[in-house]
Every structure is written in C-alpha cells, then in structure tokens.
Motif scaffolding. Structure first.
Motif, PDB file in Angstrom:
ATOM      1  N   ASN A 125      14.503 -14.406  24.476  1.00 54.90           N
ATOM      2  CA  ASN A 125      15.805 -14.895  24.015  1.00 54.90           C
ATOM      3  C   ASN A 125      16.020 -16.376  24.308  1.00 54.90           C
ATOM      4  OD1 ASN A 125      16.569 -12.181  23.273  1.00 54.90           O
ATOM      5  ND2 ASN A 125      16.901 -11.786  25.447  1.00 54.90           N
ATOM      6  N   ALA A 126      14.954 -17.084  24.654  1.00 54.84           N
ATOM      7  CA  ALA A 126      15.098 -18.461  25.136  1.00 54.84           C
ATOM      8  C   ALA A 126      15.716 -19.397  24.103  1.00 54.84           C
ATOM      9  CB  ALA A 126      13.744 -19.002  25.577  1.00 54.84           C
ATOM     10  N   PHE A 127      15.362 -19.229  22.830  1.00 52.27           N
ATOM     11  CA  PHE A 127      15.855 -20.153  21.802  1.00 52.27           C
ATOM     12  C   PHE A 127      17.373 -20.093  21.661  1.00 52.27           C
ATOM     13  CE2 PHE A 127      11.436 -19.529  20.030  1.00 52.27           C
ATOM     14  CZ  PHE A 127      11.001 -20.797  20.367  1.00 52.27           C
ATOM     15  N   GLU A 128      17.978 -18.937  21.996  1.00 47.53           N
ATOM     16  CA  GLU A 128      19.426 -18.810  21.943  1.00 47.53           C
ATOM     17  C   GLU A 128      20.069 -19.098  23.297  1.00 47.53           C
ATOM     18  OE1 GLU A 128      17.458 -16.087  20.960  1.00 47.53           O
ATOM     19  OE2 GLU A 128      17.432 -16.714  18.857  1.00 47.53           O
ATOM     20  N   ASP A 129      19.426 -18.665  24.381  1.00 48.68           N
ATOM     21  CA  ASP A 129      20.054 -18.715  25.698  1.00 48.68           C
ATOM     22  C   ASP A 129      20.075 -20.109  26.320  1.00 48.68           C
ATOM     23  OD1 ASP A 129      20.578 -16.043  25.545  1.00 48.68           O
ATOM     24  OD2 ASP A 129      18.873 -15.410  26.774  1.00 48.68           O
ATOM     25  N   VAL A 130      19.018 -20.892  26.128  1.00 51.97           N
ATOM     26  CA  VAL A 130      18.982 -22.224  26.741  1.00 51.97           C
ATOM     27  C   VAL A 130      20.073 -23.137  26.158  1.00 51.97           C
ATOM     28  CG1 VAL A 130      17.613 -24.336  27.014  1.00 51.97           C
ATOM     29  CG2 VAL A 130      16.578 -22.108  27.484  1.00 51.97           C
ATOM     30  N   PRO A 131      20.254 -23.213  24.820  1.00 56.10           N
ATOM     31  CA  PRO A 131      21.370 -24.019  24.300  1.00 56.10           C
ATOM     32  C   PRO A 131      22.733 -23.560  24.823  1.00 56.10           C
ATOM     33  CG  PRO A 131      19.827 -23.519  22.538  1.00 56.10           C
ATOM     34  CD  PRO A 131      19.399 -22.698  23.725  1.00 56.10           C
ATOM     35  N   LYS A 132      22.905 -22.253  25.038  1.00 51.77           N
ATOM     36  CA  LYS A 132      24.166 -21.750  25.593  1.00 51.77           C
ATOM     37  C   LYS A 132      24.381 -22.244  27.010  1.00 51.77           C
ATOM     38  CE  LYS A 132      24.338 -17.505  22.824  1.00 51.77           C
ATOM     39  NZ  LYS A 132      24.221 -16.018  22.861  1.00 51.77           N
ATOM     40  N   LEU A 133      23.284 -22.364  27.786  1.00 50.72           N
ATOM     41  CA  LEU A 133      23.401 -22.896  29.144  1.00 50.72           C
ATOM     42  C   LEU A 133      23.879 -24.341  29.106  1.00 50.72           C
ATOM     43  CD1 LEU A 133      22.883 -22.395  32.192  1.00 50.72           C
ATOM     44  CD2 LEU A 133      20.613 -23.369  31.853  1.00 50.72           C
ATOM     45  N   TRP A 134      23.343 -25.140  28.175  1.00 51.13           N
ATOM     46  CA  TRP A 134      23.791 -26.521  28.036  1.00 51.13           C
ATOM     47  C   TRP A 134      25.266 -26.583  27.632  1.00 51.13           C
ATOM     48  CZ3 TRP A 134      21.704 -31.070  29.391  1.00 51.13           C
ATOM     49  CH2 TRP A 134      20.339 -31.129  29.664  1.00 51.13           C
ATOM     50  N   GLU A 135      25.672 -25.724  26.703  1.00 50.15           N
ATOM     51  CA  GLU A 135      27.074 -25.705  26.281  1.00 50.15           C
ATOM     52  C   GLU A 135      27.991 -25.375  27.453  1.00 50.15           C
ATOM     53  OE1 GLU A 135      27.287 -22.942  23.075  1.00 50.15           O
ATOM     54  OE2 GLU A 135      26.005 -24.141  21.746  1.00 50.15           O
ATOM     55  N   ASP A 136      27.584 -24.374  28.251  1.00 48.28           N
ATOM     56  CA  ASP A 136      28.378 -23.984  29.417  1.00 48.28           C
ATOM     57  C   ASP A 136      28.399 -25.096  30.456  1.00 48.28           C
ATOM     58  OD1 ASP A 136      29.657 -21.700  31.058  1.00 48.28           O
ATOM     59  OD2 ASP A 136      28.043 -22.400  32.374  1.00 48.28           O
ATOM     60  N   PHE A 137      27.290 -25.807  30.604  1.00 48.35           N
ATOM     61  CA  PHE A 137      27.178 -26.900  31.564  1.00 48.35           C
ATOM     62  C   PHE A 137      28.236 -27.963  31.302  1.00 48.35           C
ATOM     63  CE2 PHE A 137      25.243 -31.134  32.355  1.00 48.35           C
ATOM     64  CZ  PHE A 137      25.091 -31.072  33.729  1.00 48.35           C
ATOM     65  N   PHE A 138      28.415 -28.342  30.050  1.00 43.87           N
ATOM     66  CA  PHE A 138      29.402 -29.367  29.711  1.00 43.87           C
ATOM     67  C   PHE A 138      30.815 -28.782  29.637  1.00 43.87           C
ATOM     68  CE2 PHE A 138      25.507 -31.446  28.265  1.00 43.87           C
ATOM     69  CZ  PHE A 138      25.704 -32.723  28.761  1.00 43.87           C
ATOM     70  N   ARG A 139      30.934 -27.571  29.132  1.00 44.90           N
ATOM     71  CA  ARG A 139      32.258 -26.954  28.976  1.00 44.90           C
ATOM     72  C   ARG A 139      32.946 -26.739  30.318  1.00 44.90           C
ATOM     73  NH1 ARG A 139      33.834 -21.931  29.476  1.00 44.90           N
ATOM     74  NH2 ARG A 139      31.685 -21.177  29.601  1.00 44.90           N
ATOM     75  N   THR A 140      32.186 -26.376  31.338  1.00 42.93           N
ATOM     76  CA  THR A 140      32.760 -26.080  32.650  1.00 42.93           C
ATOM     77  C   THR A 140      32.806 -27.295  33.579  1.00 42.93           C
ATOM     78  OG1 THR A 140      30.583 -25.352  33.445  1.00 42.93           O
ATOM     79  CG2 THR A 140      32.055 -23.668  32.546  1.00 42.93           C
ATOM     80  N   GLY A 141      32.394 -28.451  33.075  1.00 44.62           N
ATOM     81  CA  GLY A 141      32.513 -29.679  33.853  1.00 44.62           C
ATOM     82  C   GLY A 141      31.455 -29.890  34.908  1.00 44.62           C
ATOM     83  N   LYS A 142      30.357 -29.143  34.828  1.00 52.89           N
ATOM     84  CA  LYS A 142      29.290 -29.341  35.816  1.00 52.89           C
ATOM     85  C   LYS A 142      28.639 -30.718  35.671  1.00 52.89           C
ATOM     86  CE  LYS A 142      28.051 -24.430  36.318  1.00 52.89           C
ATOM     87  NZ  LYS A 142      28.944 -23.837  35.319  1.00 52.89           N
ATOM     88  N   ASN A 143      28.818 -31.334  34.502  1.00 53.30           N
ATOM     89  CA  ASN A 143      28.238 -32.661  34.270  1.00 53.30           C
ATOM     90  C   ASN A 143      28.921 -33.758  35.088  1.00 53.30           C
ATOM     91  OD1 ASN A 143      30.443 -32.099  32.466  1.00 53.30           O
ATOM     92  ND2 ASN A 143      30.014 -34.022  31.429  1.00 53.30           N
ATOM     93  N   GLN A 144      30.010 -33.421  35.792  1.00 51.87           N
ATOM     94  CA  GLN A 144      30.609 -34.419  36.681  1.00 51.87           C
ATOM     95  C   GLN A 144      29.787 -34.587  37.959  1.00 51.87           C
ATOM     96  OE1 GLN A 144      34.322 -33.153  38.809  1.00 51.87           O
ATOM     97  NE2 GLN A 144      34.014 -31.226  37.685  1.00 51.87           N
ATOM     98  N   TYR A 145      28.889 -33.633  38.222  1.00 51.21           N
ATOM     99  CA  TYR A 145      28.029 -33.702  39.401  1.00 51.21           C
ATOM    100  C   TYR A 145      26.632 -34.223  39.055  1.00 51.21           C
ATOM    101  CZ  TYR A 145      31.739 -30.732  41.219  1.00 51.21           C
ATOM    102  OH  TYR A 145      32.964 -30.226  41.585  1.00 51.21           O
ATOM    103  N   VAL A 146      26.066 -33.738  37.960  1.00 49.15           N
ATOM    104  CA  VAL A 146      24.810 -34.278  37.436  1.00 49.15           C
ATOM    105  C   VAL A 146      24.989 -34.476  35.933  1.00 49.15           C
ATOM    106  CG1 VAL A 146      23.370 -33.188  39.208  1.00 49.15           C
ATOM    107  CG2 VAL A 146      23.754 -32.012  37.051  1.00 49.15           C
ATOM    108  N   CYS A 147      24.400 -35.520  35.389  1.00 44.53           N
ATOM    109  CA  CYS A 147      24.592 -35.842  33.966  1.00 44.53           C
ATOM    110  C   CYS A 147      23.785 -34.935  33.042  1.00 44.53           C
ATOM    111  CB  CYS A 147      24.217 -37.296  33.710  1.00 44.53           C
ATOM    112  SG  CYS A 147      25.303 -38.486  34.510  1.00 44.53           S
ATOM    113  N   GLY A 148      22.608 -34.499  33.516  1.00 47.58           N
ATOM    114  CA  GLY A 148      21.715 -33.714  32.658  1.00 47.58           C
ATOM    115  C   GLY A 148      20.594 -34.565  32.088  1.00 47.58           C
ATOM    116  N   LYS A 149      19.998 -35.384  32.946  1.00 49.50           N
ATOM    117  CA  LYS A 149      18.895 -36.234  32.503  1.00 49.50           C
ATOM    118  C   LYS A 149      17.681 -35.397  32.108  1.00 49.50           C
ATOM    119  CE  LYS A 149      15.786 -39.918  34.121  1.00 49.50           C
ATOM    120  NZ  LYS A 149      15.459 -40.834  35.256  1.00 49.50           N
ATOM    121  N   TYR A 150      17.472 -34.279  32.828  1.00 49.91           N
ATOM    122  CA  TYR A 150      16.297 -33.449  32.580  1.00 49.91           C
ATOM    123  C   TYR A 150      16.695 -32.021  32.175  1.00 49.91           C
ATOM    124  CZ  TYR A 150      13.998 -37.003  35.523  1.00 49.91           C
ATOM    125  OH  TYR A 150      13.531 -38.189  36.060  1.00 49.91           O
ATOM    126  N   GLY A 151      15.884 -31.464  31.277  1.00 41.79           N
ATOM    127  CA  GLY A 151      15.885 -30.028  31.039  1.00 41.79           C
ATOM    128  C   GLY A 151      14.496 -29.552  31.440  1.00 41.79           C
TER     129      GLY A 151
END
Length: 284
Positions: free
Chosen positions: A150-176
C-alpha cells in the motif's frame, strides 16, 4: 542472467504457482534477487506491486473457473487463497464489478492477462546522475512502518498528515527516507526528516536516526515531483541499474531530498522545483 530477465523469470514462477501459498521471499529467492530489490523493481517496471499482480491474476482465473467449470464457489475461493466465501465475494466483486453468483447467471467478467516483458535492444538513453561518497549523518523527524503493498497510497498520506497537523514546525521535511535495511521486502520504515539539530526540542513522537556511510548514486529531479519522481524511479530500476556494469544496490535505503520543503504543496508542483533521489550503491 540480466535483471529484466530475472523479473521475467519471477513472473513465470508466479504464473506456475498461482494456486499455491507463495511469498515475496520465495519468489525473489527463485531468481536470486533480494526481496527489497525485487519488490521495488517489480513495481517500477510492471506498474503493480507483486501482491496486487498476484491478486488480480487469481481473481481473473477464478472468474474463468466460474464460467467454465461446475466447481462450488467455496472450492474456487479456497483454490485461490481465500479462507471464506465472504472474503472471496468482496474481493471478487471489487475486481469484476459483479458477484461470483451473478457470473453463473450470465454477467460479464473482467480479464487480467499475465504480464509479458518484452526485452529489446533500444537506442541509448540519457540519465543525469552523480556518484558521491557521504559520511554517516544523523537525521530527526517522524517515522512510520508501511507494507510495500500500500506504499503508493500510504506515503503521500503521511506527508499530508505531516503538514496538516503542523509537524513541519519542528522539521521542514528535507528528506523522505525509505529504509528496509535487511532488504526482506515485506515492509519498510519511512521517515520525514531534517538534518539533526541538537538545539531543537522535539515532541516525544519524533525520533533520530543515523544514516550509514555509503557511496550514493544521486539522480536529480526537476519539475513537478508528482511526475518527475515516479519517472526517475522507474528509469533507475528499468534502465540505469540493469545497464550498470559497475554498481548494484548496497543497502535497503531510498532517500528523497527536497531543496525547499517549505514550498509544499504548490512549490513541489512547479516546473523548476529541484529534488533528488539517492540510492546507496557498491561495486559489483
């Protein structure tokens, strides 16, 4: 035997054992490829995960059995790996659009033919890359384990959740960072991370990880990442690695490096956006 020929042999093995309980490890062992390499390469080259391909082929054959034999539905379900009529009916209906019972009343079914890889000599291809020696480096971010299926669907959802929940205030997301260190090929860890900064205080759910020292093949991707990254990944596994006489994958890492993750999501769709794919390699 070449890499593409190995994938063809794997498809043949799958076809010969569709009514058996075959595993990724077993299939990859038959063609002497690590499960990690096999899973990624199969998906990039064929357009389906291994599990998805097996499921579609089994359901296609099950439809043929319903039309051409008098076998009971439960017997056909068991033949193709389903433990109950209910689970078989749900999967069958999702694939064919009709129930197994309706097939025997004249409903139309779908056919999913076996994959055939055409191995042909083509003209030269151009692919930009560089080989870089990197010392180990430490990263920090969030991590989650996914099934390859399910990786092709699940990984993009993790990125969406990362920004939606504000986790990007701690790390920007330079690496996947995709990590299947043992290269078993069943599941893998995916991490959204930045370079480690000891001055930052992180929530408890954030982790740190050391990426080992490696020689990396680095492939630039310029443009909308939704298009360029799948295209470059496919070329790596279908063109660059099969035609490389010098290198092979060294360990189960796959790193995406984003030049400016703060531009997500609109920036990464820009035609000039720059990112990279890193593959750890070693001499053959």
């Amino acid at each position: 035997m070449g890499w593409i020929e190995n994938i063809s042999e794997a498809i043949n093995y799958i076809e010969e054992n569709l009514t058996e309980n075959i595993t990724i490890e077993e299939i990859s062992k038959q063609v002497c490829i690590s499960p990690f390499y096999f899973q990624r390469g199969f998906a990039m080259l064929c357009g389906y995960t291994v599990g998805e391909y097996i499921r579609k082929r089994r359901l296609s054959l099950a439809g043929n059995d319903l039309i051409n034999t008098n076998q009971k539905i439960i017997d056909i379900a068991l033949k193709y790996g389903y433990d109950s009529p209910d689970s078989f009916t749900k999967a069958f209906t999702r694939f064919h659009g009709v129930t197994p019972t309706s097939i025997r009343k004249g409903a139309i079914i779908k056919s999913f033919a076996p994959l055939k890889l055409n191995i042909e000599l083509k003209g030269g291809y151009t692919m930009d890359y560089k080989i870089v020696e990197k010392e180990e480096f430490k990263v920090m971010g969030i991590s989650k384990v996914f099934k390859y299926e399910n990786a092709f669907e699940d990984v993009p959802k993790l990125w969406e959740d990362f920004f939606r929940t504000g986790k990007n205030q701690y790390v920007c997301g330079k690496y996947g960072i995709g990590n299947d260190k043992e290269m078993k090929g069943n599941d893998f860890e995916y991490m959204i991370a930045d370079d480690y900064d000891s001055n930052k205080e992180l929530p408890k759910e954030f982790i740190t990880k050391v990426i080992p020292k490696h020689t990396w093949a680095i492939f630039p991707c310029i443009g909308n990442t939704n298009k360029t990254m799948p295209e470059i990944n496919k070329k790596i596994f279908s063109e660059w690695l099969p035609n490389s006489n010098d290198y092979e994958i060294a360990e189960g890492y796959n790193i995406e490096m984003y030049s400016d993750p703060t531009k997500y999501p609109k920036g990464v769709q820009d035609e000039n956006y720059y990112c990279e794919i890193w593959i750890p390699i070693k001499k053959k």
